[in-house]
Scaffold this active site. Sequence first.
Site, PDB file in Angstrom:
ATOM      1  CB  CYS A  50      -0.909   0.034   1.229  1.00  0.00           C
ATOM      2  SG  CYS A  50      -1.729  -1.506   1.618  1.00  0.00           S
ATOM      3  CG  ASP A  82      -5.118  -2.382   9.063  1.00  0.00           C
ATOM      4  OD1 ASP A  82      -4.228  -1.890   9.772  1.00  0.00           O
ATOM      5  OD2 ASP A  82      -6.214  -1.837   8.861  1.00  0.00           O
ATOM      6  CB  CYS A 123      -2.081   1.421   5.209  1.00  0.00           C
ATOM      7  SG  CYS A 123      -1.176  -0.025   4.685  1.00  0.00           S
ATOM      8  CG  ASP A 124      -7.341  -0.297   5.714  1.00  0.00           C
ATOM      9  OD1 ASP A 124      -6.991  -0.204   4.525  1.00  0.00           O
ATOM     10  OD2 ASP A 124      -7.907  -1.287   6.173  1.00  0.00           O
ATOM     11  CE  LYS A 125      -7.604   1.035  10.710  1.00  0.00           C
ATOM     12  NZ  LYS A 125      -7.091   0.235   9.592  1.00  0.00           N
ATOM     13  CB  CYS A 195      -6.841  -4.269   0.067  1.00  0.00           C
ATOM     14  SG  CYS A 195      -5.612  -4.830   1.271  1.00  0.00           S
ATOM     15  CB  SER A 471     -11.084  -6.265   7.325  1.00  0.00           C
ATOM     16  OG  SER A 471     -10.771  -6.032   5.971  1.00  0.00           O
TER      17      SER A 471
END
Length: 555
Positions: A50, A82, A123-125, A195, A471
């Site tokens: 990512c 993650d 990434c997500d956060k 992702c 997730s």
Amino acid sequence: MTKRLTSRDVTEGPERAPHRAMLRAVGLKDADFGKPFIGVASTGNEVTPCNLHLNDLAEEARRGVWENNGVGIQFTTIAVSDGISMNTEGMKGSLVSREVIADSIELMCFAQRFDGLVGMAGCDKSLPGTVMAMARLNIPSVFLYGGTILPGKYKGRDVTIQDVYEAVGAYSAGQMTLQELVELERVACPTEGSCAGFYTANTMASAIEAMGMSLPGSASIPAVDRRIYDAAYRSGATVLRLLENGIKPRDIMTYEAFENAVTVVCAMGGSTNAVLHLPAIAHEAGVKLDIDVFDRISRRTPHIADMRPGGRFVMVDLDRVGGVPVVLKKLLEAGLLHGDCLTVTGKTLAQNLREIGTGDGGEVVRPISNPIHPTGGIAILKGNLAPEGAVVKSTASAVQTFKGPARVFNSEEEAYRAVLRREIGPGEVIVIRYEGPKGGPGMREMLAVTAIVVGQGLKEKVALVTDGRFSGATHGLMVGHVSPEAAVGGPIAALRDGDIVEIDVPSRRLSVMLSDDEIRKRLESWSAPKPRYTSGVLAKYAKLVGSASRGAVCG
């Protein structure tokens, strides 16, 4: 530019000679001291695909600043993977990293007296963390998403990391060989980028574009596509125009802009993590965004994007039919968006969309008149088990009501072992508690558990309830963010094996078949568990973090 530049604090006057000496050592010249200083922040690292390419993107954004008469100054912050920390103790650090990212970007820009900011994340956060910092600082800012990964190919079909997690469940049930599992593992993540499905990173990128904080069309560009580098350059140039025109993040991040973001999340079947991250960003912007707003907007918003995990397509498919602007146009034409919201282009959302030519969305984005579901993908449930609310992705399961006996676990590890050993039977409700923001601490995602449930063929046969979170790749009847959490004495702490839990998504109810007196009696004999960590960042976080129902913000 009529307003004095903040960077003059370190460049102007004889007394700033030491400061200028330091800046000369990093390459600045006499002419540069009168230009705006723009921070170019990225979460670039080698930990995860990512973020692998983000330093290269940052260099391109920096070039966009320099070639448009600004001083671009690069710096980095952290990003937790993650996908790699999932189902380990390390996953407790994931949500905590959002606050660290926001804090670190804020501190760099504040301390170094930057006039503006370009922020890049993968990434997500790292996406909400970067935008939270922009909201706090309120200096002209542009966000750029690092882009989606391309899907892998396995036996002629597109696959993502979601498939690998679910394959672990299939392997445990004897439905897949070890060789097949390893073959899938080797092809699932073929490039750099976040992702591939409409999981948390792609959800938040789309929401941030809808909010107006990133360039139109940039949220769906694959990480390996040269267009993302052009977007990085333009982001660097754009922040200088925002500075020239005095446009700051809080001018863009209004309540109406957050409603636009929530609408897009609901219309696209986005991750339940948006219910944590959008209120947290709003909090930093001084905007109150109650979780009930998600439910209200979801009820009026049709689900029109056929995206994984519940649907068929990945982010690159959305990009091929025009990206997020295709969704925005359909929603705007239906009167479901605030078209007059300001964006980083200096124009309104409606003006941007008039200038973008897009197709009809093909099979990926349905017409408003023919949605996948008549209402959106997020539902907020309340009841005697979740007085402050809980969150479910309502479009991720064909089962909308469920009643069954609780199987109670006090950690993710306990539940994971039980599911892996196939100790959960059809009709049961898996309850995982003490995994909330304080109790975890850190509110771990439960993808490993939920994916094994799906992989074992139990998706429509069991339900899961937790004060932790999921997730964006999770699907099935999985209810998270139960608030108040167990660690602060929420009703979920009173549950025992065999208690009958009822989930009713259409009625927005999450309850246990116990009287209020019985719940109260059980909680009177309950005592808070000892802190799992007594020093370090997790101990500090546990002391500061608030309820998931308010975004799990610190302070």
